[in-house]
Design an enzyme around this catalytic site. Sequence first.
Site, short mmCIF file in Angstrom:
data_model
loop_
_atom_site.label_atom_id
_atom_site.label_comp_id
_atom_site.label_asym_id
_atom_site.label_seq_id
_atom_site.Cartn_x
_atom_site.Cartn_y
_atom_site.Cartn_z
N GLY A 12 0.83 -1.21 0.00
CA GLY A 12 0.00 0.00 0.00
C GLY A 12 0.86 1.26 0.00
N SER A 36 -5.99 -5.82 -2.02
CA SER A 36 -7.34 -5.27 -2.17
C SER A 36 -7.29 -3.79 -2.51
CB SER A 36 -8.17 -5.49 -0.89
OG SER A 36 -7.55 -4.86 0.21
N SER A 126 -4.51 6.51 13.44
CA SER A 126 -4.83 7.71 12.66
C SER A 126 -5.24 8.84 13.60
CB SER A 126 -6.01 7.38 11.74
OG SER A 126 -6.57 8.56 11.23
N TYR A 150 -14.62 4.23 10.55
CA TYR A 150 -13.19 3.96 10.35
C TYR A 150 -12.39 4.29 11.62
CZ TYR A 150 -8.42 5.13 8.88
OH TYR A 150 -7.06 5.24 8.81
N LYS A 154 -10.11 1.99 14.49
CA LYS A 154 -8.73 2.27 14.94
C LYS A 154 -8.68 2.37 16.46
CE LYS A 154 -6.49 2.51 11.02
NZ LYS A 154 -5.52 1.49 10.65
N ASN A 180 -1.92 13.79 7.99
CA ASN A 180 -2.31 13.65 6.57
C ASN A 180 -1.10 13.34 5.69
OD1 ASN A 180 -4.48 15.21 7.97
ND2 ASN A 180 -5.42 15.16 5.95
N ASN A 199 -10.39 9.96 -2.30
CA ASN A 199 -11.14 10.62 -1.23
C ASN A 199 -10.42 11.84 -0.73
OD1 ASN A 199 -13.23 8.54 -0.82
ND2 ASN A 199 -11.46 7.26 -0.32
N ARG A 232 -5.15 21.44 7.51
CA ARG A 232 -4.72 20.11 7.95
C ARG A 232 -3.20 20.07 8.08
NH1 ARG A 232 -9.28 19.99 8.47
NH2 ARG A 232 -10.85 18.47 7.87
N ARG A 294 -18.14 19.58 3.68
CA ARG A 294 -18.33 18.13 3.67
C ARG A 294 -18.73 17.70 5.08
NH1 ARG A 294 -13.21 14.49 1.85
NH2 ARG A 294 -12.34 15.39 3.75
P1 NAD Z 1 -3.41 1.59 1.53
O1 NAD Z 1 -4.81 1.18 1.28
O2 NAD Z 1 -2.62 2.17 0.43
O3 NAD Z 1 -2.59 0.35 2.13
C1 NAD Z 1 -3.20 -0.65 2.91
C2 NAD Z 1 -2.77 -1.99 2.33
O4 NAD Z 1 -3.36 -3.04 3.11
C3 NAD Z 1 -3.24 -2.19 0.89
O5 NAD Z 1 -2.15 -2.58 0.09
C4 NAD Z 1 -4.29 -3.30 0.99
O6 NAD Z 1 -4.29 -4.11 -0.17
C5 NAD Z 1 -3.85 -4.04 2.23
N1 NAD Z 1 -4.91 -4.74 2.96
C6 NAD Z 1 -6.13 -4.27 3.31
N2 NAD Z 1 -6.80 -5.20 3.99
C7 NAD Z 1 -5.98 -6.28 4.08
C8 NAD Z 1 -6.12 -7.56 4.66
N3 NAD Z 1 -7.25 -7.94 5.28
N4 NAD Z 1 -5.09 -8.44 4.58
C9 NAD Z 1 -3.94 -8.08 3.94
N5 NAD Z 1 -3.77 -6.89 3.36
C10 NAD Z 1 -4.78 -5.99 3.43
O7 NAD Z 1 -3.45 2.59 2.78
P2 NAD Z 1 -2.28 3.48 3.38
O8 NAD Z 1 -2.61 4.89 3.11
O9 NAD Z 1 -0.98 2.93 3.02
O10 NAD Z 1 -2.56 3.23 4.93
C11 NAD Z 1 -1.86 2.24 5.67
C12 NAD Z 1 -2.43 2.22 7.07
O11 NAD Z 1 -2.33 3.52 7.64
C13 NAD Z 1 -3.90 1.85 7.14
O12 NAD Z 1 -4.12 1.05 8.27
C14 NAD Z 1 -4.59 3.19 7.30
O13 NAD Z 1 -5.80 3.06 8.00
C15 NAD Z 1 -3.58 3.97 8.11
N6 NAD Z 1 -3.68 5.43 7.94
C16 NAD Z 1 -3.57 5.98 6.69
C17 NAD Z 1 -3.70 7.36 6.54
C18 NAD Z 1 -3.60 8.02 5.19
O14 NAD Z 1 -4.01 9.18 5.05
N7 NAD Z 1 -3.07 7.37 4.17
C19 NAD Z 1 -3.93 8.19 7.66
C20 NAD Z 1 -4.01 7.59 8.90
C21 NAD Z 1 -3.89 6.20 9.04
N1 UFG Z 2 -11.06 18.75 0.62
C1 UFG Z 2 -11.72 19.53 -0.31
N2 UFG Z 2 -12.14 18.94 -1.46
C2 UFG Z 2 -11.96 17.60 -1.71
C3 UFG Z 2 -11.28 16.82 -0.75
C4 UFG Z 2 -10.85 17.43 0.42
O1 UFG Z 2 -11.90 20.73 -0.12
O2 UFG Z 2 -12.41 17.13 -2.77
C5 UFG Z 2 -10.57 19.39 1.86
C6 UFG Z 2 -11.24 18.83 3.11
O3 UFG Z 2 -12.45 19.50 3.38
C7 UFG Z 2 -10.15 19.09 4.15
C8 UFG Z 2 -8.85 18.93 3.36
O4 UFG Z 2 -9.20 19.11 2.00
O5 UFG Z 2 -10.22 20.40 4.63
C9 UFG Z 2 -8.19 17.57 3.52
O6 UFG Z 2 -9.14 16.56 3.23
P1 UFG Z 2 -8.71 15.03 3.11
O7 UFG Z 2 -9.95 14.25 2.75
O8 UFG Z 2 -7.53 14.90 2.23
O9 UFG Z 2 -8.22 14.67 4.59
P2 UFG Z 2 -8.99 14.63 5.95
O10 UFG Z 2 -8.19 15.40 6.94
O11 UFG Z 2 -10.41 15.01 5.82
O12 UFG Z 2 -8.98 13.06 6.30
C10 UFG Z 2 -7.74 12.39 6.42
C11 UFG Z 2 -7.87 10.94 6.02
C12 UFG Z 2 -8.74 10.19 6.96
C13 UFG Z 2 -8.28 10.36 8.34
C14 UFG Z 2 -8.17 11.81 8.67
C15 UFG Z 2 -7.62 11.96 10.04
O13 UFG Z 2 -8.44 10.84 4.75
O14 UFG Z 2 -8.66 8.81 6.66
O15 UFG Z 2 -7.31 12.45 7.72
O16 UFG Z 2 -6.39 12.47 10.11
F1 UFG Z 2 -9.16 9.78 9.17
#
Ligand code: NAD
Ligand code: UFG
Length: 340
Positions: A12, A36, A126, A150, A154, A180, A199, A232, A294
């Site tokens: 990931g 996935s 997170s 979600y 966590k 972020n 997203n 953020r 949002r």
């Molecule tokens: P990502 O979706 O890119 O990576 C997650 C990986 O886990 C993917 O490759 C997916 O295929 C794999 N996976 C999911 N379910 C699985 C399962 N049941 N068994 C084996 N593999 C599985 O997401 P990411 O951004 O790399 O995030 C990694 C972790 O960090 C996640 O737990 C996410 O919740 C957490 N996190 C991410 C963010 C963010 O903004 N990216 C912020 C806070 C926390």
């Molecule tokens: N935003 C927009 N337009 C968009 C998307 C986002 O204006 O189309 C804005 C949001 O309102 C926010 C900022 O951009 O002000 C960042 O939004 P993100 O969706 O990129 O990030 P968030 O902080 O809302 O959420 C992220 C992760 C979540 C996590 C959260 C907590 O996506 O998974 O941070 O740190 F839970």
Amino acid sequence: MEGSILITGGTGYIGSHTSLKLLNAGYEIIILDNLSNSCLEVKDRIKKLANKGFQFINGDIRNTNQLKSIFKDKKINAVIHFAGLKAVADSAIYPLEYYENNVVGSLNLFKEMASANIKSLVFSSSATVYGNPGMPICKENTPLNPVNVYGKTKLIIEDILRNIKKADPEWRIINLRYFNPVGAHPSGMIGEDPKGTPNNLMPLISQIAIGRRKKLLVFGDNYNTPDGTGRRDYIHIEDVANAHVASLEKILKGDVLHMDINLGTGKPYSVLEVIKTFESVSLKKIPYEITKRRAGDLAEYYADPSLAKNILNWKAKFDLRKMCLDSWNWQSKNPSGFIN
Ligand code: NAD
Ligand code: UFG
């Protein structure tokens, strides 16, 4: 050191950057991922960048038998647990899948770790566990009150880890709360490649810049922030990956600890600042339209990153410009993301 680090979710976004750093730091790694939300091609790109091989297992943390055989057959020293589902909106639509994948999957993993006497873990939590903290700055002892499914998954996993540690002090656990994460490896060979409609802000902007989408909807400009748009704590993925190496070193050194640690820069940026900075590094116009807020969004929140500095001796190095530059470098070299 003999033995490997098991990385769940290692193909990931965050897992791939961390895996590369670990290989470069001399660790042997085994990636377990069910693909996935990632592509097999990531594995080859990591190998190429590291100039070093590793084992990839196409598997699932919900599969207890598979976990049992991994822990039986391999010498694993520690686990970095990234695997999970992470889309806030989806988690409201598919709560059962989220609880099953994140909570049941993690529980399986921890049970099999305990049976195999592997008690060193770095977990991906997170900032969403803070929910609506009432003030923008989040410290690790800020009360936890996630407002989406979600985030609740966590928090449940964090609570399970607190209980495990209490019952068996031999566990060493670092629970990283990411703010972020954005950006990409400076080579442009690995980066964030969301499946379907992104997203999050940065991948949306990158895809607009490359021509895959027309315009950005800015969710509200009437927040109580300097320019009215949400702020953020964006953090470069390379900084996030480095913090994992530092965390792993800490627990492998033998410090018996259990720590929740924020990963952020401590400096928030607004949506308009991100757009402006991205435009200046990419020389692309990002068309946008202000629309309504949002649901569930906060005006602003950011990390107090001082604990990470004290405990891990880690501090974020990269600024917003570098985050945008590397996001754009990745997107422009891979207009459609990973192909396979
Ligand atoms: P990502 O979706 O890119 O990576 C997650 C990986 O886990 C993917 O490759 C997916 O295929 C794999 N996976 C999911 N379910 C699985 C399962 N049941 N068994 C084996 N593999 C599985 O997401 P990411 O951004 O790399 O995030 C990694 C972790 O960090 C996640 O737990 C996410 O919740 C957490 N996190 C991410 C963010 C963010 O903004 N990216 C912020 C806070 C926390
Ligand atoms: N935003 C927009 N337009 C968009 C998307 C986002 O204006 O189309 C804005 C949001 O309102 C926010 C900022 O951009 O002000 C960042 O939004 P993100 O969706 O990129 O990030 P968030 O902080 O809302 O959420 C992220 C992760 C979540 C996590 C959260 C907590 O996506 O998974 O941070 O740190 F839970």
